[in-house]
Design a protein around this motif. Structure first.
Motif, short mmCIF file in Angstrom:
data_model
loop_
_atom_site.label_atom_id
_atom_site.label_comp_id
_atom_site.label_asym_id
_atom_site.label_seq_id
_atom_site.Cartn_x
_atom_site.Cartn_y
_atom_site.Cartn_z
N ILE A 9 6.96 6.03 -3.82
CA ILE A 9 6.47 6.99 -2.99
C ILE A 9 7.01 6.48 -1.56
CG2 ILE A 9 4.79 8.12 -4.15
CD1 ILE A 9 2.91 6.22 -2.14
N GLU A 10 7.18 7.31 -0.60
CA GLU A 10 7.67 6.94 0.99
C GLU A 10 6.22 6.43 1.28
OE1 GLU A 10 10.41 9.07 3.88
OE2 GLU A 10 8.27 9.72 4.41
N ILE A 11 5.98 5.34 1.92
CA ILE A 11 4.99 4.89 2.62
C ILE A 11 5.30 4.68 4.26
CG2 ILE A 11 3.42 2.95 2.50
CD1 ILE A 11 4.56 2.29 -0.32
N ARG A 12 4.65 5.64 4.88
CA ARG A 12 4.85 5.58 6.24
C ARG A 12 3.87 4.68 6.79
NH1 ARG A 12 8.21 9.17 8.99
NH2 ARG A 12 9.22 10.63 7.76
N LYS A 13 2.62 4.56 6.41
CA LYS A 13 1.49 3.84 6.89
C LYS A 13 0.93 2.96 5.82
CE LYS A 13 -1.67 3.54 10.32
NZ LYS A 13 -1.45 2.08 10.87
N PRO A 14 1.56 1.70 5.62
CA PRO A 14 1.17 0.73 4.49
C PRO A 14 -0.47 0.48 5.01
CG PRO A 14 3.19 0.02 5.57
CD PRO A 14 2.84 1.06 6.46
N ASP A 15 -1.13 0.37 3.93
CA ASP A 15 -2.54 -0.07 3.84
C ASP A 15 -2.86 -0.93 2.71
OD1 ASP A 15 -4.03 1.30 1.92
OD2 ASP A 15 -3.27 2.97 2.80
N VAL A 144 -2.73 -6.97 11.08
CA VAL A 144 -1.25 -7.13 11.44
C VAL A 144 -0.33 -6.06 11.15
CG1 VAL A 144 0.63 -9.09 10.81
CG2 VAL A 144 -1.87 -9.58 10.93
N ILE A 145 -0.40 -5.61 9.81
CA ILE A 145 0.28 -4.30 9.47
C ILE A 145 0.16 -3.38 10.43
CG2 ILE A 145 0.59 -2.45 7.63
CD1 ILE A 145 -0.79 -4.35 5.85
N ASP A 146 -0.78 -2.96 10.95
CA ASP A 146 -0.89 -1.77 11.83
C ASP A 146 -0.16 -2.19 13.33
OD1 ASP A 146 -2.54 -0.41 10.24
OD2 ASP A 146 -4.44 -0.91 11.13
N ILE A 148 2.23 -4.46 13.74
CA ILE A 148 3.58 -4.95 13.90
C ILE A 148 4.53 -4.41 12.74
CG2 ILE A 148 2.88 -7.35 15.10
CD1 ILE A 148 3.65 -8.76 12.29
N VAL A 149 4.01 -3.90 11.64
CA VAL A 149 4.80 -3.28 10.82
C VAL A 149 5.22 -1.63 11.07
CG1 VAL A 149 5.19 -2.61 8.11
CG2 VAL A 149 4.19 -4.76 8.98
N SER A 150 6.32 -1.43 11.55
CA SER A 150 6.84 -0.12 11.54
C SER A 150 7.65 0.51 10.83
CB SER A 150 7.77 0.04 13.18
OG SER A 150 6.67 -0.64 14.00
N PHE A 151 7.24 1.72 10.13
CA PHE A 151 8.07 2.34 9.47
C PHE A 151 9.34 3.18 9.97
CE2 PHE A 151 9.44 6.55 7.26
CZ PHE A 151 9.83 6.05 6.20
N LYS A 152 10.74 2.82 9.31
CA LYS A 152 11.99 3.18 10.00
C LYS A 152 12.45 4.29 9.04
CE LYS A 152 11.90 0.79 13.54
NZ LYS A 152 11.58 1.58 14.83
N ASP A 153 12.43 4.29 7.74
CA ASP A 153 13.15 5.01 6.99
C ASP A 153 12.77 4.92 5.58
OD1 ASP A 153 14.84 7.36 6.25
OD2 ASP A 153 16.91 6.19 6.72
N SER A 154 13.42 5.84 4.63
CA SER A 154 12.99 5.56 3.28
C SER A 154 14.47 6.33 2.48
CB SER A 154 11.76 5.94 2.70
OG SER A 154 11.74 7.47 2.67
#
Length: 159
Positions: A9-15, A144-146, A148-154
């Motif tokens: 799946i596309e994961i725009r907001k990892p958790d 940390v995810i919130d 510094i981790v930025s979704f760019k594309d899939s």
């Protein structure tokens, strides 16, 4: 830094809620700098779940203010850390991010020989040298995810 995560799946907001326990570096959101490795992970998951293979692309910001553990090689420290995490010990709880080699299909065979007491540490490390080393970055802290981790594309992957 650009990193990749193989999924179905596309994961725009990892958790971390969707993370599994007892992985190489503990429960976390795992990415790699190797695009082909993420594609293989996505394809494997898609076959298992009979669905699409998706690679998510992220940009990682500065990790300097976080507790980061880096393994420069798959040596003794890495081996014992991975074994402890895979056995459910909370050795990764001292860190926000762990970076190091992947115990992939081939390497995990060596690790399992060590975990079962069939091979000693020296033999295990020597045997692992024959396999391609890939990297992984495990984010173990949602903050940390919130930050510094930025979704760019899939994109989709096909065999």
């Amino acid at each position: 830094m650009i990193v990749y995560h193989g999924s179905t799946i596309e994961i725009r907001k990892p958790d971390l809620k969707h993370s599994r326990n007892n992985l190489d570096f503990g429960k976390g959101f795992y990415v790699t700098t190797f695009k082909d490795q993420a594609e293989k992970w996505a394809l494997r998951k898609s076959v298992r779940e009979n669905t699409s293979a998706i690679v998510n692309i992220y940009e990682i910001g500065d990790m300097e203010k976080f507790r980061v553990k880096t393994f420069d090689e798959a040596g003794s420290d890495w081996l014992n850390f991975v074994c402890d995490c895979r056995n459910g010990k909370s050795v990764a709880s001292d860190y926000d991010v762990v970076i190091g080699n992947v115990a992939d299909d081939e390497v995990i065979k060596c690790v399992r020989m060590y975990m079962r007491g069939i091979w000693d540490e020296a033999r295990t490390i020597e045997e692992m040298k024959y396999y391609k080393q890939n990297d992984q970055i495990a984010f173990l802290n949602q903050t940390v995810i919130d930050e510094i981790v930025s979704f760019k594309d899939s994109y989709g992957v096909e065999e």
